[in-house]
Design a protein around this motif. Structure first.
Motif, PDB file in Angstrom:
ATOM      1  N   GLY A   1      -5.869 -85.265  60.026  1.00  0.00           N
ATOM      2  CA  GLY A   1      -6.725 -85.978  59.082  1.00  0.00           C
ATOM      3  C   GLY A   1      -7.917 -86.637  59.731  1.00  0.00           C
ATOM      4  N   TRP A   2      -7.830 -86.921  61.024  1.00  0.00           N
ATOM      5  CA  TRP A   2      -8.988 -87.424  61.756  1.00  0.00           C
ATOM      6  C   TRP A   2      -9.753 -86.290  62.443  1.00  0.00           C
ATOM      7  N   ILE A   3      -9.026 -85.264  62.870  1.00  0.00           N
ATOM      8  CA  ILE A   3      -9.649 -84.174  63.636  1.00  0.00           C
ATOM      9  C   ILE A   3     -10.483 -83.252  62.747  1.00  0.00           C
ATOM     10  N   ILE A   4      -9.935 -82.873  61.597  1.00  0.00           N
ATOM     11  CA  ILE A   4     -10.611 -81.905  60.732  1.00  0.00           C
ATOM     12  C   ILE A   4     -11.978 -82.399  60.251  1.00  0.00           C
TER      13      ILE A   4
ATOM     14  N   ASN B   1      -2.735 -91.251  71.741  1.00  0.00           N
ATOM     15  CA  ASN B   1      -3.412 -89.958  71.578  1.00  0.00           C
ATOM     16  C   ASN B   1      -4.434 -89.964  70.460  1.00  0.00           C
ATOM     17  N   ILE B   2      -4.779 -91.143  69.939  1.00  0.00           N
ATOM     18  CA  ILE B   2      -5.739 -91.156  68.832  1.00  0.00           C
ATOM     19  C   ILE B   2      -6.948 -92.021  69.151  1.00  0.00           C
TER      20      ILE B   2
ATOM     21  N   LEU C   1      -9.566 -87.404  70.095  1.00  0.00           N
ATOM     22  CA  LEU C   1      -9.778 -86.793  68.787  1.00  0.00           C
ATOM     23  C   LEU C   1     -10.997 -85.872  68.806  1.00  0.00           C
ATOM     24  N   ASN C   2     -12.045 -86.268  69.500  1.00  0.00           N
ATOM     25  CA  ASN C   2     -13.225 -85.403  69.618  1.00  0.00           C
ATOM     26  C   ASN C   2     -12.915 -84.161  70.442  1.00  0.00           C
TER      27      ASN C   2
ATOM     28  N   ASP D   1     -11.587 -78.179  70.231  1.00  0.00           N
ATOM     29  CA  ASP D   1     -10.644 -77.056  70.301  1.00  0.00           C
ATOM     30  C   ASP D   1     -10.588 -76.316  68.963  1.00  0.00           C
ATOM     31  N   ALA D   2     -10.546 -77.071  67.866  1.00  0.00           N
ATOM     32  CA  ALA D   2     -10.493 -76.452  66.535  1.00  0.00           C
ATOM     33  C   ALA D   2     -11.759 -75.645  66.259  1.00  0.00           C
TER      34      ALA D   2
END
Length: 299
Positions: A147-150, A107-108, A113-114, A119-120
């Motif tokens: 930590g990768w998404i933000i 899932n990474i 991740l993009n 979504d965020a």
């Protein structure tokens, strides 16, 4: 009798027209369920809104199939922070497909991740529409995988003005996996291994998954917003001392990044019985959003 009838009728109609708004017992905030679109699917969440919020945040998930983080959100809302927390893609009431360790998939990779960063960002947009004061600073608060998404989300969205990262990596996705495979869920890992030993393996072990690594520093290098990382020294999911070294490098370059290390905690810095990490993050948000508002006034 007529007065009572019409009064009850009014209340009944009120609940029909406002079915998503629920007043908390504490009366510190209201909770309103919302739905929003992101990359072709509908995501479902809840907005917790104090009467006069001084800041607002969107909560970004870790890797597990997590529904909205209501208890954590309530803790923030009671301190005057408006919160949007939502069911992760493919989980709970949210559409889409969950991919991650709980269903045995990777899932990474960069694509996922993009997608999660999109979504965020859509969550940030919808939260802004529910705030009367459009100048309230909005940030992202997340855990672990966040930590990768933000950093990806913040690098694409100028509305995001601060970030809080609990047990979040600053190393690449492949490096994190190597470390995690090496520790192998052993809670006593650090009693029997040295930092140099762990780092050597993390840098050189063969990869079990084959995909293009995501390096959060690529996005962090583009950001000038304040951020704080909260680490547990006994973490066996991410090598925190290595992550802190990388943050020190970014700080030396002038990035407004901070971190705090908790010697007795592991990976769950946000959800441990120790309330100090979250309390520190709340005080940090108060300080940074005050500074953000002050800088806006002076411009």
């Amino acid at each position: 009798m007529n007065i009572s009838f019409f009064s009850n009728l009014f209340l009944w109609l009120l609940f029909i027209t406002l079915p998503e708004t629920v007043f908390c017992q504490s009366a510190d905030f209201i909770i309103q369920d919302v739905k929003f679109e992101s990359q072709g699917v509908t995501l479902a969440g809840s907005i917790l809104k104090p009467k006069n919020p001084f800041a607002a945040v969107v909560i970004v998930h870790g890797s597990d199939p997590v529904k909205r983080e209501m208890e954590f959100a309530k803790r923030l809302a009671k301190e005057g922070i408006a919160v949007l927390t939502y069911d992760k893609r493919g989980v709970g009431e949210s559409g889409g497909v969950y991919v991650g360790p709980s269903v045995g998939t990777n899932n990474i990779d960069t694509t996922n991740l993009n997608l999660l960063s999109s979504d965020a960002n859509e969550a940030v947009k919808i939260l802004r529409t529910y705030l009367k004061d459009k100048k309230i600073p909005i940030g992202l608060v997340g855990f672990s995988q966040a930590g990768w998404i933000i950093p990806i989300a913040a690098s694409k969205n100028p509305q995001i003005e601060f970030m809080v990262l609990f047990s979040c990596p600053t190393i690449t996705t492949l490096e994190q996996l190597r470390f995690q495979f090496y520790t192998n869920g052993n809670n006593n890992f650090w009693e029997n291994h040295t930092e140099s030993d762990a780092r050597e393996h993390t840098k050189n072990d063969p990869d079990r998954y084959q995909f293009v690594a995501t390096d959060p520093k690529n996005s962090l290098n583009t950001l000038s917003i304040p951020g704080i990382w909260l680490f547990g020294e006994k973490d066996i999911q991410i090598p925190v001392k290595w992550c802190m070294e990388q943050l020190n490098t970014l700080k030396a370059q002038g990035k407004p990044f901070e971190y705090t290390l908790f010697s007795k905690l592991g990976h769950n810095t946000a959800f441990d019985n120790d309330r100090v990490p979250v309390d520190i993050s709340i005080q940090w948000i108060k300080q940074k959003t005050f500074n953000i508002k002050k800088s806006k006034v002076s411009k």
